[in-house]
Every structure is written in structure tokens, then in C-alpha cells.
Design a protein around this motif. Structure first.
Motif, PDB file in Angstrom:
ATOM      1  N   THR A 164     -16.498 -18.703 -43.163  1.00  0.00           N
ATOM      2  CA  THR A 164     -17.289 -18.822 -44.391  1.00  0.00           C
ATOM      3  C   THR A 164     -16.405 -19.334 -45.525  1.00  0.00           C
ATOM      4  N   PRO A 165     -16.815 -20.440 -46.212  1.00  0.00           N
ATOM      5  CA  PRO A 165     -15.989 -20.959 -47.311  1.00  0.00           C
ATOM      6  C   PRO A 165     -15.852 -19.926 -48.426  1.00  0.00           C
ATOM      7  N   VAL A 166     -14.661 -19.873 -48.988  1.00  0.00           N
ATOM      8  CA  VAL A 166     -14.395 -18.967 -50.100  1.00  0.00           C
ATOM      9  C   VAL A 166     -14.558 -19.737 -51.403  1.00  0.00           C
ATOM     10  N   SER A 167     -15.374 -19.244 -52.297  1.00  0.00           N
ATOM     11  CA  SER A 167     -15.585 -19.920 -53.572  1.00  0.00           C
ATOM     12  C   SER A 167     -14.314 -19.848 -54.413  1.00  0.00           C
ATOM     13  N   PRO A 168     -13.943 -20.981 -55.018  1.00  0.00           N
ATOM     14  CA  PRO A 168     -12.756 -20.955 -55.872  1.00  0.00           C
ATOM     15  C   PRO A 168     -12.936 -19.961 -57.017  1.00  0.00           C
ATOM     16  N   ARG A 169     -11.846 -19.335 -57.380  1.00  0.00           N
ATOM     17  CA  ARG A 169     -11.894 -18.369 -58.481  1.00  0.00           C
ATOM     18  C   ARG A 169     -12.189 -19.096 -59.794  1.00  0.00           C
ATOM     19  N   ALA A 183       3.725 -25.687 -62.760  1.00  0.00           N
ATOM     20  CA  ALA A 183       4.373 -24.505 -62.179  1.00  0.00           C
ATOM     21  C   ALA A 183       3.719 -23.225 -62.683  1.00  0.00           C
ATOM     22  N   GLN A 184       3.365 -23.181 -63.953  1.00  0.00           N
ATOM     23  CA  GLN A 184       2.727 -21.988 -64.506  1.00  0.00           C
ATOM     24  C   GLN A 184       1.321 -21.796 -63.943  1.00  0.00           C
ATOM     25  N   GLY A 187      -2.186 -18.936 -59.497  1.00  0.00           N
ATOM     26  CA  GLY A 187      -3.048 -19.131 -58.340  1.00  0.00           C
ATOM     27  C   GLY A 187      -3.863 -20.397 -58.348  1.00  0.00           C
ATOM     28  N   VAL A 188      -3.511 -21.345 -59.206  1.00  0.00           N
ATOM     29  CA  VAL A 188      -4.242 -22.611 -59.283  1.00  0.00           C
ATOM     30  C   VAL A 188      -3.406 -23.701 -58.613  1.00  0.00           C
ATOM     31  N   PRO A 189      -3.833 -24.219 -57.458  1.00  0.00           N
ATOM     32  CA  PRO A 189      -3.062 -25.271 -56.801  1.00  0.00           C
ATOM     33  C   PRO A 189      -3.116 -26.577 -57.581  1.00  0.00           C
ATOM     34  N   GLY A 190      -2.151 -27.455 -57.303  1.00  0.00           N
ATOM     35  CA  GLY A 190      -2.059 -28.705 -58.036  1.00  0.00           C
ATOM     36  C   GLY A 190      -3.297 -29.568 -57.906  1.00  0.00           C
ATOM     37  N   GLY A 191      -3.873 -29.634 -56.711  1.00  0.00           N
ATOM     38  CA  GLY A 191      -5.054 -30.452 -56.518  1.00  0.00           C
ATOM     39  C   GLY A 191      -6.219 -30.004 -57.370  1.00  0.00           C
TER      40      GLY A 191
END
Length: 371
Positions: A5-10, A27-28, A33-37
Motif C-alpha cells: 500500500t502506497p504511503v502518503s507523503p507527510r 541538508a537541513q 525527512g524531506v528527500p531532495g526529489g
């Protein structure tokens, strides 16, 4: 829900709740918890974020404030440490006062900053110090940032990098590292070709009490700017301005602290003999003289030549003082900085010299002439 099941982004709205944290580096963001993409996707046309500089994200779509532009430049040029990557401002390990020299610091001075060993300099720094002769922060096309010479980045957008072999200890203004006034002045003057604009900056620095003329000249000298004719002309105006201000402070010191009125700006010589030199104030009954030490490095020649000239000026001042004191005249040296920062203490020094006159042998007779 199974593993497929896909997890909704926070939701990311919580990141922009704090106005101080609306400018973050990649980096911050990753620490949060936020990836670069995903961060890049937020900056697509019509998206809620924007990327004003490489690797720096503004967490709203509207125009950046002056504060946000400054923090974006610092994040782009600096290297936030892991312990500070959560955006918690940290104090630098040391900081200088506006009137202290900025030529002897090191990059480690700013190592405790959340932005690494970088600092705002030039017109933006002067605007933060409250200069009125510089443009407002939002009207600046670019913001100068002082970085270690080994920093492998290029100027881009509104961030202009100025590399230095040795970094001064920064001041903190709104939790942002800012170059001391003297260094910021030198970096601002380096970009000016208009003599009147240079005079306005240097004069405001002294008149508003940001720093003393000797410090300004030393910074200009170290930056190699005294080879420029329009800067030399501005320095002449600056030194005259600085001396006038120092004399005014000396007059005020005598009045406010109830000292006996001296003879102002007089020359001394022996009867029928040689010239002894000029003094800024002289009490003939007590044989006490006050000299304002407004000397500053002068332009011309190589660094070692200027050092020799300064040594000779110092030696000449010492010889003059020793000659006067051999004649029984007490010479009190006051600096513009001490007059500005500790007038009561300087008044006590002068008063003590006047009171001690009764305990000294009578001084030699001298001729007093107006200057």
C-alpha cells in the motif's frame, strides 16, 4: 493495509510555520525527512516553494524578505554543521566589537555558526549596522559574503562570494554572522568608483561612532585600496573629520567633567630656543599638555615602506614627549576611541595629572603661541 500500500507523503506545511525556518538548505530539509526529489518538486512552476540559490529552498511562493535573502546567501556559501542543521542558531566562538581590528581573525572564529565559517560583508553588512549611506537591503542587486579562500563555490544569483586568506571574528546581528564594520567598509569601497560615495561611507562610519579613522585606514590599506586616487582623497577627508570629532569630544570632556579651561591648540617653544611642538590643550600653571593621538597609516609605497613610515612617526612622537617631560611638562595622550568609549575615565586621567602638579618640581619656562 499491506506492505504494497502506497504511503502518503507527510504534509510539509509544518516546515514553514516558523518564519525563521522558512529558508533551509537541502541538508537541513533531509534532516527533517524531506528527500531532495520532493524538495525540488515543491519548486516547480506554480508550486508552494522556490529555490533562490542552488541547494537553498524558500518555503513559500512570495517574494523573499530582506532577512530571507541574507539567510539564503549564508546557507549557499556556508557549510551548516550536523549539530546545527536543524536550524538552531549558535553563537560564534568569539566576536569582535565594531571598533576592533578585523585583520587578525581566522576561519575557526565562525565555526560555531549554523552557517559555517562565512559572514555577510560589504553594503549588506553596513545596512545591518544601520548605515544610511548604503541602499536598503531589499534594493541590493547582490549580497556580499566573506568565505574562506578554499571554499569551492562560485558567485551566483544575488550571492557574491569574496574569498579571504584570513577571516575576521564576526558580529552577530539577528543571529546572522556579519563582518566587523572595518572589513565590511573595505569590501564595500572596493566596488565603488565614485569619490563622493566613498567619502559618504567613510565619514558616516566615523561620525556615527561605528569605528575610528585609524581602523578604517588600516583596513583599506590591508585590502590594497590606498593605491586608488579617489580612495586616498576620501581618506584625507576622513582623517580631517576624525580629528574634528576628537577635538569636539575633548572640549566636551573638559566642560562636562568640570576641568579648568586650558589653552587650546597651542605651539610650545623655549624662549629664544627651538620649537618644542604643538599640543591640543595646555594648562600653563600646572605644565600639563594633552595630545590627541589621531595618527593613522598613510598611503604610499609597499607594506614594509609604510611600516617604516609609521615607525618613524611613532619615534618622532616619543622624542617629542620625552623632550617635553625632561622640561617638567606632563604630556597626557588621549585616543579618539577612549574619548568616545570612556570619557569619565579619561577625565580622571587629566584631573590626576593636574592635581599632581603641586608635587613636581617647577617646569621650565616655555613660550606659548597660538596655532
Amino acid at each position: 493495509m499491506n506492505n504494497n500500500t502506497p504511503v502518503s507523503p507527510r504534509p510539509l506545511s509544518h516546515l514553514s510555520d516558523d518564519a525563521r525556518s522558512r529558508v533551509l538548505s537541502l541538508a537541513q530539509l533531509r534532516e527533517r525527512g524531506v528527500p531532495g526529489g520532493r524538495a525540488t518538486a515543491q519548486c516547480r512552476p506554480g508550486g508552494p516553494w522556490q529555490q533562490p540559490l542552488p541547494g537553498v529552498f524558500l518555503l513559500h511562493a512570495g517574494p523573499p524578505t530582506a532577512d530571507e535573502r541574507l539567510r539564503a546567501v549564508l546557507l549557499y556559501a556556508g557549510r551548516p554543521s550536523a549539530e546545527n542543521s536543524r536550524g538552531v542558531p549558535a553563537q560564534p566562538t568569539s566576536a569582535s566589537s565594531p571598533s576592533s581590528t578585523s585583520g587578525s581573525g581566522s576561519g575557526s572564529a565562525a565555526s560555531g555558526s549554523p552557517y559555517g565559517a562565512v559572514m555577510i560583508t560589504g553594503p549588506a553588512a553596513l545596512a545591518l549596522y544601520g548605515f544610511t549611506s548604503t541602499p536598503p537591503l531589499l534594493s541590493l542587486d547582490r549580497i556580499d559574503v566573506l568565505v574562506p579562500r578554499t571554499r569551492r563555490l562560485r558567485s551566483t544569483g544575488y550571492a557574491r562570494l569574496i574569498r579571504a586568506h584570513s577571516l575576521p571574528c564576526p558580529e552577530l546581528i539577528d543571529a546572522m554572522p556579519v563582518a566587523p564594520v572595518g572589513r565590511a567598509l573595505a569590501d564595500a569601497v572596493a566596488e565603488l568608483s565614485d569619490a563622493d560615495a566613498v567619502v559618504a561611507l567613510l565619514t558616516e562610519a566615523v561620525r556615527a561612532g561605528h569605528c575610528e579613522p585609524a581602523l578604517v585606514v588600516r583596513e583599506l590599506n590591508q585590502s590594497g585600496l590606498l593605491a586608488r586616487r579617489h580612495v586616498v582623497d576620501a581618506v584625507d577627508t576622513l582623517l580631517a573629520e576624525g580629528r574634528t570629532l576628537a577635538e569636539g569630544r575633548l572640549y566636551e570632556l573638559v566642560r562636562v567633567y568640570g576641568l579648568q579651561d586650558p589653552l587650546w591648540n597651542v605651539d610650545l617653544r623655549l624662549p629664544g630656543g627651538p620649537y618644542l611642538g604643538g599640543v591640543d590643550a595646555y594648562w600653563p600653571d600646572q605644565a600639563v599638555a594633552v595630545e590627541l593621538d589621531t595618527r593613522a597609516p598613510r598611503p604610499g609605497g609597499r607594506d614594509e615602506d609604510r611600516t617604516d613610515d609609521e615607525d618613524e612617526l611613532w619615534a618622532a612622537a616619543v622624542r617629542k614627549r620625552e623632550h617635553l617631560e625632561r622640561l617638567g611638562i606632563t604630556v597626557v595622550h588621549l585616543t579618539p576611541r577612549k574619548l568616545r568609549e570612556a570619557p569619565e575615565q579619561q577625565a580622571t586621567v587629566v584631573r590626576t595629572a593636574l592635581m599632581a602638579a603641586n608635587d613636581r618640581d617647577p617646569a621650565a619656562q616655555v613660550v606659548i603661541l597660538p596655532r
